[in-house]
Every structure is written in C-alpha cells, then in structure tokens.
Design an enzyme around this catalytic site. Structure first.
Site, short mmCIF file in Angstrom:
data_model
loop_
_atom_site.label_atom_id
_atom_site.label_comp_id
_atom_site.label_asym_id
_atom_site.label_seq_id
_atom_site.Cartn_x
_atom_site.Cartn_y
_atom_site.Cartn_z
CD1 TRP A 77 -3.02 1.40 1.21
CD2 TRP A 77 -1.45 2.54 2.03
NE1 TRP A 77 -3.54 2.59 1.09
CE2 TRP A 77 -2.49 3.38 1.94
CE3 TRP A 77 -0.51 2.81 2.73
CZ2 TRP A 77 -2.66 4.63 2.39
CZ3 TRP A 77 -0.38 4.26 3.32
CH2 TRP A 77 -1.51 4.87 2.96
CG HIS A 78 3.19 2.63 3.22
ND1 HIS A 78 2.51 1.44 4.20
CD2 HIS A 78 3.26 3.56 4.05
CE1 HIS A 78 2.17 1.90 5.17
NE2 HIS A 78 2.70 3.18 5.21
N GLY A 79 3.81 1.75 -1.32
CA GLY A 79 4.44 1.99 -2.26
C GLY A 79 4.77 0.98 -3.51
CG PHE A 96 3.20 6.76 0.76
CD1 PHE A 96 4.26 5.93 0.07
CD2 PHE A 96 3.58 7.47 1.95
CE1 PHE A 96 5.41 5.74 0.44
CE2 PHE A 96 4.92 7.21 2.25
CZ PHE A 96 5.67 6.37 1.61
#
Length: 470
Positions: free
Chosen positions: A321-323, A470
């Site tokens: 999800w973060h990257g 993000f």
C-alpha cells in the site's frame, strides 16, 4: 497545494472558512465539496475526473447494494460489492502499480515493455480506501446508505484529509455529514491542533529532513558508523513529525468545520514492543486492514497457522500500500515477521524486561525498519545497514560526524522530547493549576509557533512532504 505553504495558510484556508460560515447551513457541504475540488485541482486537475469516477462508482454501488440487501438478495449484493471492490482496486492498481509490474516483468524476462507515462494521482491510496470502506459498510449494515451524491462526494474529497489521511471511515462521520454542529470550543481546539501540527511539520520535520539530507550528501570516505546512525535517526524523526504533523492539521481543520476524525498517532516512539508500536502508528491504516482484511480472513479465530497466514497477508499488503517497490513489501514482511514472533513467544519474554530495555528493543527495530522504508534500492539499503553495524571498514566516529552532531545536538534533544507526551503533560499541568494563566500561555505559545512557521516558510525553500508519494 500543501497545508504547510504560505498560499494555503494565508489565502485558501481563511477564504474557505469565511465562505463556509457566511453561507446558510444547507449549502455548507457544497462549499466544502467545491473547495476540496479546487484544492485537489491545484496540483493535478486532470485527476479530478478519476476521483469523481470513484465517487460515482461507489455511490451507485452503495445504493444498489442497499436495495438488494433490503430485498433479501444477499447473493446479488455480494456480487455488487465484489464488482465495486474490483473496480476500485483496478484503478488503484493501474495508476500506482502498472509500471512496477512492467519493470518486474522486464527484469525477470527481458521483455522490454515500455513504461506507462502517468503521474501517480496524489492521495489515491487514501481516498480509494475511504470510498471502499463505505461500500463495504453498507453491505455489512454498519452504516446507512448515503442518498445524496453531494454529501458522499464531500466525504470522499474533504480536503483536510484528502491527500494524507487519516483514513476516515464513512461511519465515523456519517451523522456529521448533515447533522454536525459547529461551535466555538471545537473551533478553538481545531486552531490549536492545526498550529501544533504545523509546528511539527515545519519546525521539526523539515529540520530533521535537512540533517538526513546532509548525511546522505556525504561521500563514503566521509561516512562513519556514527554518521549512519545520526542520519537514520534524523529520518526516523522526520517521517514521524512529517506525517503526524499533517494528521494533526487534518484533525484540527476537521474540528473547525464540525467534523471529529479519529486519532492517527499516539506517541508511537514511546512504545515498548512492536505490537504496541503498531497500535500507535498510522492507526487509521492499521484499523482499516484489521477490519476489512484481517478479520474477514479469520483473524485469530481459526488457529495459530491461519493466524500467521493472515498476519503475513495483511503486512505484505500494508507494505505494498505504501508504494510500488519491493522495498516496501520487504518492510511490510519485516514487521509481519516480528509481530508473528511477538505473538508466539517474544512478547512474553519482552514483558519481563525493564521498561528501558523494552524501549531500546522497540526503537532499534523501528529504526532498522526505516532503513528498508527509505531506500528504494535494496543495494543502497543493505549498504546503509552494514555501515550502521560497523561493516565496510568505516570509523566509529570522524570529524564530519562530530560536526553534524554538535551543530544539531539541540535539535535532536528537542526532537526526542517532542516525540513523547511530556510537552502535552506540561501544558495540561499549567492549565490545571490556573485556568486563565493556562489559556494565556497556550495562546502565546500558539502565536509564537505560528509566527516561527510563517517566518520559516517565507525564507526557506525546503518543505517536502514524504507521504505525497503514497
């Protein structure tokens, strides 16, 4: 446009607040919606269409699912929910992960597929999760369907939390979409919270970031073991004050407009285990994954083997999800592995240790985790970690380290102090002894912080925001 900019502080926010409180209550959501669209368009006008498409899709599916559930057509509602989830995740996947997938395929097969030239829509991870939570909650019966597309669009686009959270689930603000009550007490709390958040971002995170950049600018011959630790310590504080500062500003602005968002941080660097750390850090994201992934997978109800499987899935997704990079997946799995060990046996051992040792244990693992998080390249991250632990032939300390340490020692002490609940306790203690004096001191402190932030922003060119990617 970012919260920590002169344009936002002196023009956009005051103008929106003025219009919002001048107009009748019945059109205040319209003011918020149009203001939020303008806010988003300032940076990426073309992606307004994408966000409006997401709003329309989830609004329509929410109505369809509600009607199907009301008619007893649960299977039909389940299919509608699945379609809504797929559409949302396909959009997120295409814009955020398409090039990552292409690069991975190219590296494995040598296919030479051309990358897609698309910028990442700002805040897409945040508003996609928010919008999805609404559709899922309508299906579950946890919230009433929203029949006004304007009110639903206002919820999704609400500019205080649009680009960086916290991730606000619809049921948290459902009643406030039409029935909120703005009052002086909340407005005053909102201003205070906003200014303290602004101070975190501008005065603390930005200066910690400058120290991190200074360490990264050193050549290999100028680095030392102490330099590596000083650098990653600076990044550890930068990302905390950067993100928690924005969350504070979002919560503060929410209060100004009559909304009560959930907390997103609770002094995570005071945690005494990694389990506790993740109850305190980015709380809205952890809660989202717990409610919409971990528990539906079975949580801890079906034995230790499936619980471990569920933890691995959740933390792989959390990292992703973060990257769109393997280092984020590695970062997520790193925490998943630690949490599994704490769940099975490690936490029982840790809890027997003195509090000081538990703090050291937690922060050591968190700092190592930030190395994985901060470097997109595994090679660079591994090299940095090796340097931290004395590998690579580096001196323990050198003149560059001493220079940077002495020049930033007061900053580091302030960062450590500010990352605890001690400042809050000090303010509360003064306020409890003498209410009038406490209020006066609070006002003076807020004026000083705001004045310093404005002066810094006018003079400085360094004002990054880490969570934009993000």
């Amino acid at each position: 446009m970012v919260f920590s900019s002169i344009l936002f502080l002196t023009r956009f926010l005051p103008l929106v607040l003025a219009i919002y409180f001048i107009v009748p209550k019945r059109i205040r959501n319209l003011v918020l919606f149009l203001s939020s669209i303008l806010f988003y368009a300032w940076g990426e006008p073309i992606y307004i269409l994408l966000m409006c498409f997401t709003i329309t899709v989830d609004y329509v599916f929410g109505i369809i699912i509600n009607k199907q559930m009301g008619a007893g057509k649960k299977n039909g509602a389940k299919v509608s929910l699945a379609l809504a989830v797929v559409i949302n995740l396909l959009l997120l996947g295409f814009f955020k992960y398409a090039n990552f997938t292409i690069n991975t395929v190219n590296s494995l097969t040598g296919a030479g597929i051309a990358a897609i030239k698309l910028a990442l829509p700002i805040g897409i991870s945040f508003y996609t999760f928010q919008s999805l939570s609404y559709v899922i909650d309508v299906y579950r019966g946890d919230t009433k369907v929203q029949k006004s597309i304007l009110d639903f669009g206002t919820y999704v686009t609400l500019f205080p939390q649009l680009i960086a959270g916290p991730i606000v689930r619809y049921r948290t603000v459902a009643e406030e979409m039409q029935g909120r009550v703005e009052n002086k007490a909340d407005f005053a709390k909102g201003i205070s919270r906003f200014i303290f958040g602004l101070g975190k971002k501008v005065l603390l995170a930005n200066n910690a970031g400058l120290l991190w950049d200074s360490v990264n600018a050193l050549t290999n011959s100028q680095m030392s073991v102490g330099g590596f630790w000083l650098g990653i310590l600076a990044y550890t504080f930068q990302i905390y004050f950067d993100f928690s500062g924005y969350s504070d500003m979002a919560i503060g602005m929410g209060l100004m407009f009559g909304f009560h968002f959930d907390e997103n941080f609770n002094y995570p660097y005071m945690a005494k285990s990694i389990t506790e750390f993740w109850r305190r850090w980015h709380i809205s994201l952890s809660t989202w994954f717990k409610e919409y992934v971990y528990i539906p997978l079975g949580g801890n109800r079906e034995g230790i083997v499936k619980q471990i499987r569920n933890i691995i899935i959740v933390w792989m997704l959390t990292g992703f999800w973060h990257g769109a990079s393997w280092n984020f997946v590695a970062w997520g799995l790193y925490y998943g592995a630690i949490l599994i060990m704490e769940k099975i046996f490690l936490l029982r051992w840790i809890e027997k240790a003195p509090i000081f040792i538990r703090h050291i244990y937690t922060m050591l693992l968190v700092i190592v985790g930030w190395v994985l998080f901060s470097f997109d390249s595994f090679k660079k991250g591994a090299s940095f970690l090796a340097g931290m632990f004395g590998l690579g032939g580096y001196d323990i300390i050198n003149t560059e380290f001493i220079y940077l340490l002495l020049n930033n020692l007061s900053l580091i002490i302030i960062l450590i102090f500010a990352s605890t609940d001690l400042p809050k306790k000090c303010i509360e203690k003064v306020a409890s002894k003498e209410k009038m004096a406490g209020k006066f001191i609070n006002i003076v402190v807020l004026e000083i912080i705001f004045g310093m932030c404005v002066a810094y922003l006018v003079a400085a060119t360094y004002n990054p925001f880490l969570y934009f990617r993000f």
